[in-house]
Design an enzyme around this catalytic site. Structure first.
Site, PDB file in Angstrom:
ATOM      1  N   SER A  31       1.013  -1.399  -0.004  1.00 31.38           N
ATOM      2  CA  SER A  31       0.106   0.003   0.315  1.00 31.38           C
ATOM      3  C   SER A  31       0.818   1.187   0.292  1.00 31.38           C
ATOM      4  O   SER A  31       0.561   1.956  -0.469  1.00 31.38           O
ATOM      5  CB  SER A  31      -1.128  -0.017   1.099  1.00 31.38           C
ATOM      6  OG  SER A  31      -0.568  -0.040   2.167  1.00 31.38           O
ATOM      7  N   GLU A 108      10.142  -9.265  -5.456  1.00 30.77           N
ATOM      8  CA  GLU A 108      10.980  -8.087  -4.578  1.00 30.77           C
ATOM      9  C   GLU A 108      12.731  -7.852  -4.078  1.00 30.77           C
ATOM     10  O   GLU A 108      13.292  -6.798  -4.530  1.00 30.77           O
ATOM     11  CB  GLU A 108      10.497  -7.175  -2.966  1.00 30.77           C
ATOM     12  CG  GLU A 108       8.977  -7.019  -2.824  1.00 30.77           C
ATOM     13  CD  GLU A 108       8.700  -6.702  -2.251  1.00 30.77           C
ATOM     14  OE1 GLU A 108       8.486  -8.005  -0.781  1.00 30.77           O
ATOM     15  OE2 GLU A 108       7.022  -6.696  -1.523  1.00 30.77           O
ATOM     16  N   LYS A 126       6.406   1.079  12.099  1.00 30.77           N
ATOM     17  CA  LYS A 126       6.986  -0.034  10.921  1.00 30.77           C
ATOM     18  C   LYS A 126       8.217   0.168  11.603  1.00 30.77           C
ATOM     19  O   LYS A 126       9.678  -1.083  11.815  1.00 30.77           O
ATOM     20  CB  LYS A 126       7.087   0.215   9.431  1.00 30.77           C
ATOM     21  CG  LYS A 126       5.557  -0.097   8.480  1.00 30.77           C
ATOM     22  CD  LYS A 126       5.254  -0.911   8.436  1.00 30.77           C
ATOM     23  CE  LYS A 126       3.906  -0.318   8.030  1.00 30.77           C
ATOM     24  NZ  LYS A 126       4.186  -0.724   6.477  1.00 30.77           N
TER      25      LYS A 126
HETATM   26  O1  DER Z   1       4.914  -7.066   1.218  1.00 26.36           O
HETATM   27  C1  DER Z   1       5.957  -6.395   1.245  1.00 26.36           C
HETATM   28  O2  DER Z   1       7.249  -6.478   1.523  1.00 26.36           O
HETATM   29  C2  DER Z   1       5.667  -4.709   1.559  1.00 26.36           C
HETATM   30  O3  DER Z   1       6.239  -3.731   0.569  1.00 26.36           O
HETATM   31  C3  DER Z   1       5.292  -4.682   2.482  1.00 26.36           C
HETATM   32  O4  DER Z   1       6.789  -4.835   3.125  1.00 26.36           O
HETATM   33  C4  DER Z   1       4.808  -3.145   3.133  1.00 26.36           C
HETATM   34  O5  DER Z   1       3.597  -2.999   2.807  1.00 26.36           O
HETATM   35  P1  DER Z   1       2.605  -1.463   3.174  1.00 26.36           P
HETATM   36  O6  DER Z   1       3.203  -1.013   2.723  1.00 26.36           O
HETATM   37  O7  DER Z   1       1.477  -2.381   2.207  1.00 26.36           O
HETATM   38  O8  DER Z   1       2.721  -1.649   5.011  1.00 26.36           O
END
Ligand code: DER
Length: 241
Positions: A31, A108, A126
């Site tokens: 997101s 990724e 985070k």
């Molecule tokens: O799945 C992933 O690696 C995403 O980048 C996650 O780490 C972060 O997702 P978010 O921005 O929806 O919190």
């Protein structure tokens, strides 16, 4: 500011500060990364950015980028990226990450390992002191004999005390919402490793996971982050290694 507004702030800032015309960029998944993708599309449309080639890190990011008219390629033709931008599930003080909440950790990691700069974008929720307890560590494994592989993972010394849980339902979120195993873009399963105390040596944990037959890759991204853009109540701060 809502969490969404914080995510948008860091997603836009990452593109404004780190993406130049004529470059090859990695587009993250989740997101927060979706706002960075949105910003690239917006600046290509306005002409502020030109001649960008983007490498998506998931099918859903590919689809979002296609809908915005962002020119796409794969690592097979473009494996020297100028910058990659992505979110994270946890960030420790050394900028080591837990990623994979969205089930995209393999694509990724293979993309972000090819980038000269890897820019991580998070809201302050985070941040953590030690990886693990705050967010289960996702691991991508081959479906064949996955219960055997899960037992092997649970026995690894650097992962002592972890409880492997097979992700069920939609691979894009680690809250179980179905009774079938979640399947990644690559046709594999995701196991979420629950920890009650911080992982003392994330590098060793990553090495032991990678050495386990049946494990494709894992969500511990250590020593990869160039800079982390953090949005919080008192505004945006940029931390670099
Ligand atoms: O799945 C992933 O690696 C995403 O980048 C996650 O780490 C972060 O997702 P978010 O921005 O929806 O919190």
């Amino acid at each position: 500011l809502s969490q969404d507004e914080l995510k948008k702030m860091v997603g836009y800032k990452a593109v404004d500060d780190y993406v130049q015309s004529g470059t090859v960029i990695g587009l993250g998944t989740g997101s927060t990364a979706a706002f960075a993708v949105e910003r690239v599309g917006e600046k290509l449309k306005s002409g502020e950015l030109k001649d960008i080639i983007a490498i998506p890190t998931s099918i859903r990011t590919q689809e979002q980028a296609e809908s915005l008219g962002i020119p796409l390629a794969t690592l097979d033709t473009h494996s020297d990226l100028d910058v990659a931008i992505d979110g994270a599930d946890e960030v420790d003080p050394a900028l080591n990450l837990v990623k994979g909440g969205g089930g995209a950790l393999f694509r990724e990691k293979i993309v972000e390992m090819c980038a000269k700069k890897f820019i991580v974008i998070v809201d302050e929720s985070k941040l953590c002191d030690g990886l693990g307890p705050g967010f289960p560590v996702p691991v991508e494994i081959v479906p064949f004999c996955h219960e055997h592989t899960m037992r092997k993972i649970a026995s690894l010394p650097a992962l002592k005390g972890c409880e492997p849980v097979l992700r069920l339902g939609d691979v894009a979120n680690n809250q179980p919402d179905g009774d079938e195993p979640a399947v990644t873009d690559n046709g594999n399963y995701i196991v979420d490793l629950k920890f009650t105390s911080p992982i003392s040596d994330p590098v060793a944990a990553g090495e032991q996971l990678k050495a386990t037959v049946g494990v494709v890759d894992h969500g511990l991204f250590t020593s990869m982050t160039t800079a982390c853009i953090i949005a919080g109540k008192e505004g945006i701060i940029v931390k670099d290694e």
